[in-house]
Design an enzyme around this catalytic site. Structure first.
Site, PDB file in Angstrom:
ATOM      1  N   SER A  98       0.858  -1.182   0.000  1.00 42.15           N
ATOM      2  CA  SER A  98       0.000   0.000   0.000  1.00 42.15           C
ATOM      3  C   SER A  98       0.890   1.226   0.000  1.00 42.15           C
ATOM      4  O   SER A  98       1.981   1.220   0.568  1.00 42.15           O
ATOM      5  CB  SER A  98      -0.947  -0.021   1.188  1.00 42.15           C
ATOM      6  N   HIS A 112      -3.008   7.354  -4.055  1.00 45.88           N
ATOM      7  CA  HIS A 112      -2.976   6.195  -3.158  1.00 45.88           C
ATOM      8  C   HIS A 112      -3.225   4.946  -3.995  1.00 45.88           C
ATOM      9  O   HIS A 112      -4.007   4.971  -4.940  1.00 45.88           O
ATOM     10  CB  HIS A 112      -4.086   6.344  -2.106  1.00 45.88           C
ATOM     11  N   ASN A 114      -3.258   0.378  -3.484  1.00 48.27           N
ATOM     12  CA  ASN A 114      -3.154  -0.731  -2.541  1.00 48.27           C
ATOM     13  C   ASN A 114      -3.575  -2.007  -3.269  1.00 48.27           C
ATOM     14  O   ASN A 114      -4.562  -2.012  -3.993  1.00 48.27           O
ATOM     15  CB  ASN A 114      -4.098  -0.433  -1.361  1.00 48.27           C
ATOM     16  N   GLY A 265      -0.575  -4.228  14.334  1.00 48.05           N
ATOM     17  CA  GLY A 265       0.404  -3.977  13.269  1.00 48.05           C
ATOM     18  C   GLY A 265       1.400  -2.910  13.685  1.00 48.05           C
ATOM     19  O   GLY A 265       1.319  -2.337  14.778  1.00 48.05           O
ATOM     20  N   ARG A 266       2.326  -2.623  12.805  1.00 47.48           N
ATOM     21  CA  ARG A 266       3.380  -1.656  13.129  1.00 47.48           C
ATOM     22  C   ARG A 266       2.847  -0.246  12.878  1.00 47.48           C
ATOM     23  O   ARG A 266       2.636   0.164  11.733  1.00 47.48           O
ATOM     24  CB  ARG A 266       4.600  -1.934  12.252  1.00 47.48           C
TER      25      ARG A 266
END
Length: 306
Positions: A98, A112, A114, A265-266
């Site tokens: 993404s 954007h 993804n 998640g990070r």
């Protein structure tokens, strides 16, 4: 689904890593002054990780982030099982690329893209899997030529998979990137799809690849046309104000952001989509008959561009 058309997670991962590399090369080459830093990270407990690549403070791109992640877990978060109750209790694997590109010049739109693959397994059951993704464009100063080009490339990406595919994914994109509390679109749309598996694995994978591969073809020509356009301090100011809408959408509605945060998640990688500089301004007035007003009453109204 044909028995010989089983999901091949290794092939998907290999494609995604190549896509990330190709997009970063194209963007860094276009910027000409900065390259992407590469930050490889692991999730605690050995449940996957990813590669975050970020270009900051370039000549063309104020911030460009292109993220690859591959994570797994024993239990899906609420955001994923809300509309798929059959997934409760399955272990999952999710991978994707993404990216969000925030150019410096307000005449260049933010973009954007993804593409992602998801699979949930349970012993003695067929795996449940699907693809999702798309790309969309968020101009600050609209331009018909750019909008037509962007949507033509979107249609070209979908064309081999049926005549109705572009229309369906375009409408889905318009519906998804909608900021309800503002009653406005996030941008001029593009493509959005999710839960794709009815075509079988090979066809679904091919469609996801086509959309991933057409992103640069859609975006770079627009960057090249606009990057030397003159702009005023007031136009830059409007860009920073409008970037606030991006923040609002990503933090309030974006399913990927919510999924990432809910699955532990990070955080740095999930939130790299946010613009580096943004102005929130109380109750800003948009004067009538200006380029800024035209963004709202013309460009941000969903329409058939091609």
């Amino acid at each position: 689904m044909h028995s010989n058309d089983q999901p091949d997670t290794a092939a998907v991962k290999s494609y995604l890593l190549t896509l990330q590399k190709n997009i970063c090369q194209a963007l860094a080459s276009e910027d000409g002054t900065k390259d992407f830093i590469t930050d490889e990270w692991q999730r605690a407990g050995g449940n996957g990780g990813g590669i975050t690549r970020v270009l900051s403070k370039g000549a063309v791109f104020e911030q460009a982030g292109v993220n690859f992640s591959h994570v797994s877990g024993g239990q899906l978060p609420a955001s994923a099982t809300a509309h798929r109750p059959e997934l409760v209790g399955r272990e999952f694997e999710a991978m994707g690329v993404s990216l969000v590109i925030h150019p410096k010049n307000p005449k260049i739109p933010t973009s954007h893209a993804n593409v992602r693959f998801f699979i949930a397994r349970k012993e003695n059951h067929e795996p449940v899997w699907w693809f999702g993704g798309g790309f969309d464009l968020t101009p600050y100063y609209g331009n018909d030529e750019d909008c037509i080009h962007w949507h033509s490339i979107a249609k070209k990406a979908c064309q081999p998979f049926g005549d109705d595919r572009y229309d369906k994914y375009k409408k889905w994109c318009d519906d998804y990137f909608y900021i309800k509390h503002r009653n406005e679109q996030r941008g001029i749309g593009g493509l959005f799809f999710d839960d794709l598996n009815e075509d079988g694995f090979s066809n679904s994978f091919a469609l996801m690849q086509s959309i991933g591969n057409h992103y640069i073809e859609g975006y770079l020509p627009i960057v090249q046309r606009r990057k030397n356009d003159a702009y005023s301090e007031q136009q830059r100011e409007f860009q920073l104000y409008r970037r606030g809408r991006y923040v609002e959408f990503n933090l309030v509605y974006d399913r990927g952001t919510l999924f990432g945060l809910q699955t532990g998640g990070r955080t740095e990688s999930i939130l790299m989509s946010l613009p580096p500089v943004v102005h929130f301004e109380y109750n800003r007035e948009i004067p009538e008959n200006t380029e800024e007003a035209k963004l709202y009453n013309y460009y941000l109204q969903p329409k058939d561009w091609i």
